[in-house]
Design a protein around this motif. Sequence first.
Motif, PDB file in Angstrom:
ATOM      1  N   GLY A  20      42.679 -23.309  27.167  1.00  0.00           N
ATOM      2  CA  GLY A  20      43.003 -23.350  28.602  1.00  0.00           C
ATOM      3  C   GLY A  20      41.943 -22.591  29.368  1.00  0.00           C
ATOM      4  O   GLY A  20      40.856 -22.802  29.677  1.00  0.00           O
ATOM      5  N   ASP A  21      42.616 -21.263  29.731  1.00  0.00           N
ATOM      6  CA  ASP A  21      41.752 -20.279  30.280  1.00  0.00           C
ATOM      7  C   ASP A  21      42.269 -19.068  29.612  1.00  0.00           C
ATOM      8  O   ASP A  21      42.156 -17.893  30.417  1.00  0.00           O
ATOM      9  CB  ASP A  21      41.728 -20.187  31.775  1.00  0.00           C
ATOM     10  CG  ASP A  21      40.599 -21.325  32.277  1.00  0.00           C
ATOM     11  OD1 ASP A  21      39.328 -20.998  31.848  1.00  0.00           O
ATOM     12  OD2 ASP A  21      40.737 -22.083  33.060  1.00  0.00           O
ATOM     13  N   GLU A  22      42.868 -19.170  28.612  1.00  0.00           N
ATOM     14  CA  GLU A  22      43.406 -17.953  27.822  1.00  0.00           C
ATOM     15  C   GLU A  22      42.510 -16.898  27.354  1.00  0.00           C
ATOM     16  O   GLU A  22      41.261 -16.951  27.303  1.00  0.00           O
ATOM     17  CB  GLU A  22      44.165 -18.506  26.563  1.00  0.00           C
ATOM     18  CG  GLU A  22      45.241 -19.283  26.798  1.00  0.00           C
ATOM     19  CD  GLU A  22      45.180 -20.326  25.789  1.00  0.00           C
ATOM     20  OE1 GLU A  22      45.332 -19.968  24.295  1.00  0.00           O
ATOM     21  OE2 GLU A  22      45.043 -21.714  26.052  1.00  0.00           O
ATOM     22  N   VAL A  23      42.907 -15.698  27.506  1.00  0.00           N
ATOM     23  CA  VAL A  23      42.103 -14.480  27.228  1.00  0.00           C
ATOM     24  C   VAL A  23      41.755 -14.574  25.641  1.00  0.00           C
ATOM     25  O   VAL A  23      42.688 -14.753  24.895  1.00  0.00           O
ATOM     26  CB  VAL A  23      42.522 -13.175  27.596  1.00  0.00           C
ATOM     27  CG1 VAL A  23      41.948 -11.935  27.003  1.00  0.00           C
ATOM     28  CG2 VAL A  23      42.769 -13.057  29.069  1.00  0.00           C
ATOM     29  N   VAL A  24      40.652 -14.114  25.293  1.00  0.00           N
ATOM     30  CA  VAL A  24      40.346 -14.244  23.780  1.00  0.00           C
ATOM     31  C   VAL A  24      39.995 -12.918  23.366  1.00  0.00           C
ATOM     32  O   VAL A  24      39.580 -12.050  23.982  1.00  0.00           O
ATOM     33  CB  VAL A  24      38.818 -14.623  23.858  1.00  0.00           C
ATOM     34  CG1 VAL A  24      38.430 -14.771  22.292  1.00  0.00           C
ATOM     35  CG2 VAL A  24      38.641 -16.467  24.210  1.00  0.00           C
ATOM     36  N   THR A  25      40.851 -12.484  22.266  1.00  0.00           N
ATOM     37  CA  THR A  25      40.928 -11.146  21.714  1.00  0.00           C
ATOM     38  C   THR A  25      39.777 -10.994  20.663  1.00  0.00           C
ATOM     39  O   THR A  25      39.162 -11.832  20.266  1.00  0.00           O
ATOM     40  CB  THR A  25      42.420 -11.028  20.873  1.00  0.00           C
ATOM     41  OG1 THR A  25      42.345 -11.959  19.754  1.00  0.00           O
ATOM     42  CG2 THR A  25      43.600 -11.353  21.750  1.00  0.00           C
ATOM     43  N   VAL A  40      31.894  -7.561  17.555  1.00  0.00           N
ATOM     44  CA  VAL A  40      32.332  -8.266  18.638  1.00  0.00           C
ATOM     45  C   VAL A  40      32.391  -7.418  20.000  1.00  0.00           C
ATOM     46  O   VAL A  40      31.846  -7.789  21.047  1.00  0.00           O
ATOM     47  CB  VAL A  40      33.754  -8.700  18.584  1.00  0.00           C
ATOM     48  CG1 VAL A  40      34.347  -9.660  19.745  1.00  0.00           C
ATOM     49  CG2 VAL A  40      33.799  -9.998  17.262  1.00  0.00           C
ATOM     50  N   THR A  41      32.934  -6.007  19.754  1.00  0.00           N
ATOM     51  CA  THR A  41      33.000  -4.976  20.863  1.00  0.00           C
ATOM     52  C   THR A  41      31.483  -4.867  21.242  1.00  0.00           C
ATOM     53  O   THR A  41      31.363  -4.869  22.655  1.00  0.00           O
ATOM     54  CB  THR A  41      33.633  -3.805  20.446  1.00  0.00           C
ATOM     55  OG1 THR A  41      34.797  -4.083  20.052  1.00  0.00           O
ATOM     56  CG2 THR A  41      33.763  -2.997  21.616  1.00  0.00           C
ATOM     57  N   LYS A  57      37.458  -3.174  28.558  1.00  0.00           N
ATOM     58  CA  LYS A  57      38.033  -2.453  27.352  1.00  0.00           C
ATOM     59  C   LYS A  57      39.586  -2.981  27.092  1.00  0.00           C
ATOM     60  O   LYS A  57      40.308  -2.811  27.892  1.00  0.00           O
ATOM     61  CB  LYS A  57      38.015  -0.933  27.611  1.00  0.00           C
ATOM     62  CG  LYS A  57      36.765  -0.204  27.032  1.00  0.00           C
ATOM     63  CD  LYS A  57      36.911   1.309  26.908  1.00  0.00           C
ATOM     64  CE  LYS A  57      36.024   1.843  26.874  1.00  0.00           C
ATOM     65  NZ  LYS A  57      36.341   3.459  26.826  1.00  0.00           N
ATOM     66  N   TYR A  58      39.951  -3.186  25.919  1.00  0.00           N
ATOM     67  CA  TYR A  58      41.231  -3.629  25.702  1.00  0.00           C
ATOM     68  C   TYR A  58      41.901  -4.613  26.301  1.00  0.00           C
ATOM     69  O   TYR A  58      43.003  -4.858  26.374  1.00  0.00           O
ATOM     70  CB  TYR A  58      42.085  -2.215  25.784  1.00  0.00           C
ATOM     71  CG  TYR A  58      41.494  -1.139  24.953  1.00  0.00           C
ATOM     72  CD1 TYR A  58      41.783  -1.075  23.386  1.00  0.00           C
ATOM     73  CD2 TYR A  58      40.833   0.010  25.353  1.00  0.00           C
ATOM     74  CE1 TYR A  58      41.414   0.090  22.840  1.00  0.00           C
ATOM     75  CE2 TYR A  58      40.461   1.076  24.724  1.00  0.00           C
ATOM     76  CZ  TYR A  58      40.774   1.076  23.182  1.00  0.00           C
ATOM     77  OH  TYR A  58      40.463   1.938  22.535  1.00  0.00           O
ATOM     78  N   LYS A  59      41.175  -5.567  27.231  1.00  0.00           N
ATOM     79  CA  LYS A  59      41.661  -6.331  28.073  1.00  0.00           C
ATOM     80  C   LYS A  59      41.280  -7.776  27.535  1.00  0.00           C
ATOM     81  O   LYS A  59      41.684  -8.776  28.167  1.00  0.00           O
ATOM     82  CB  LYS A  59      41.281  -6.168  29.374  1.00  0.00           C
ATOM     83  CG  LYS A  59      41.790  -4.795  30.196  1.00  0.00           C
ATOM     84  CD  LYS A  59      42.954  -5.028  30.664  1.00  0.00           C
ATOM     85  CE  LYS A  59      43.552  -3.739  31.385  1.00  0.00           C
ATOM     86  NZ  LYS A  59      42.978  -3.178  32.328  1.00  0.00           N
TER      87      LYS A  59
END
Lengths: 219, 219
Positions: A20-25, A40-41, A57-59
């Motif tokens: 959808g538009d979810e945040v990707v971790t 990845v970071t 960061k962390y988001k």
Amino acid sequence: MNLSIAEENYIKSIYKLQEGDEVVTTNALAYELDTKPASVTDMAKKLNAKKLIDYEKYKGITLSAEGKKAALQIVRRHRLWECFLVDKLAFSWEEIHELAEELEHVRSEKLTNRLSEYLGNPVIDPHGDPIPDAHGKMAKPRPQTSLDQANAKRLVVTAVTDQSTALLAFLNAKGIKLGTQLEIVAHYEYDNSIEIKLKQLPALTISEQVAKNIMVRPV
Amino acid sequence: MNLSIAEENYIKSIYKLQEGDEVVTTNALAYELDTKPASVTDMAKKLNAKKLIDYEKYKGITLSAEGKKAALQIVRRHRLWECFLVDKLAFSWEEIHELAEELEHVRSEKLTNRLSEYLGNPVIDPHGDPIPDAHGKMAKPRPQTSLDQANAKRLVVTAVTDQSTALLAFLNAKGIKLGTQLEIVAHYEYDNSIEIKLKQLPALTISEQVAKNIMVRPV
DNA sequence: TTAATTATTTAGATTTGTCTAAATAATATT
DNA sequence: AATATTATTTAGACAAATCTAAATAATTAA
């Protein structure tokens, strides 16, 4: 914007995971790309600097408008090459993915558009997924779920997410391929197995683990 | 043997420069690959360790048997994709080279063979160069020379070695393309220029510098 | 044959993309 | 709320492929 192959693969995976538009971790992306979270970071910082993703960061990560545009171009190339491989070179569904993974990185727009024209400007690829047009517009994705989460009874196989030869050989042996119709007979929580029935064949049992990798849609 | 894209490009360029079985010098290879001699030395050590070339300090480079085999596979892929681009996607001769440079690095043998079959197993590419078969066998290369060294009078253009847009635009403006037939009217040592005549057009003068990049064969 | 020139190699640095191990932040558990 | 767990980031290292500048070898000219 000139993207490296690595950058393109990140953009494509983020697009895939966003859904959808979810945040990707970070972890999800590392798993998808078969790499380590630390990598990845690193890449997230680079793509953020190039304004292809929004990252703090962390988001977590989301694609920017420009990133989405880039992703759709890559997806377009991938799916057009899959059409080519199946329609013109008679490859079968389980062989095309990894070849298209390589062909998709040839970035010429002219080539992409000529290829599309040559194929008759197809709007869906051999897995049933829609193909973005030259401007990035595409039809709504078909409502796919993995087999272990399907709630409809009668289903058709649209893709496998794991392209390992082991799984593909297994499915082949069971008579399951792209377009195969099946019914869910029972889902046993007890041993995490699913009993399914293919047309004109006795019922068979597969593990949830396998079912997770089989994409289906209601028929 | 798994080769990186960089390694494949070195192998291909060494093959191209070898011509007969001449030793390839560090500088020539650096010029061909648009890189620095120091980089060539580095890569030469690596390819020597992989037994793809024979290389000794200050003695130049030749392909080993295995290196030749690898080169022929790359050349095969390159020329087949050039056929595809011209025959199926209607690209013109000056556009196909750089696209084929990218497509040639998709290493699947199955793809290569299917592509060849689809194209009708062609034995020459759009430049008139022979295409190696699946076993690396190919016809003798056509007797090409650069225009400035041609001794025959009536010639046909088979390729350009410099793919810069400047040169291609220049040739286009002059009406010179693949397959164009021309006659050498005069070769002036005085100012290093060559006067040529195309069918149904007035004679025109080009520099030796340009002529060096135009490959021709007698007709 | 000595000197000058050209070709090649070495040494050390840089970029890209990756990694491991340790540190820190966010989340879940008691 | 304090603690444990999980997720993420940082720091520092590495491999591939490249570069510049300096050193050395080979070749050419005087």
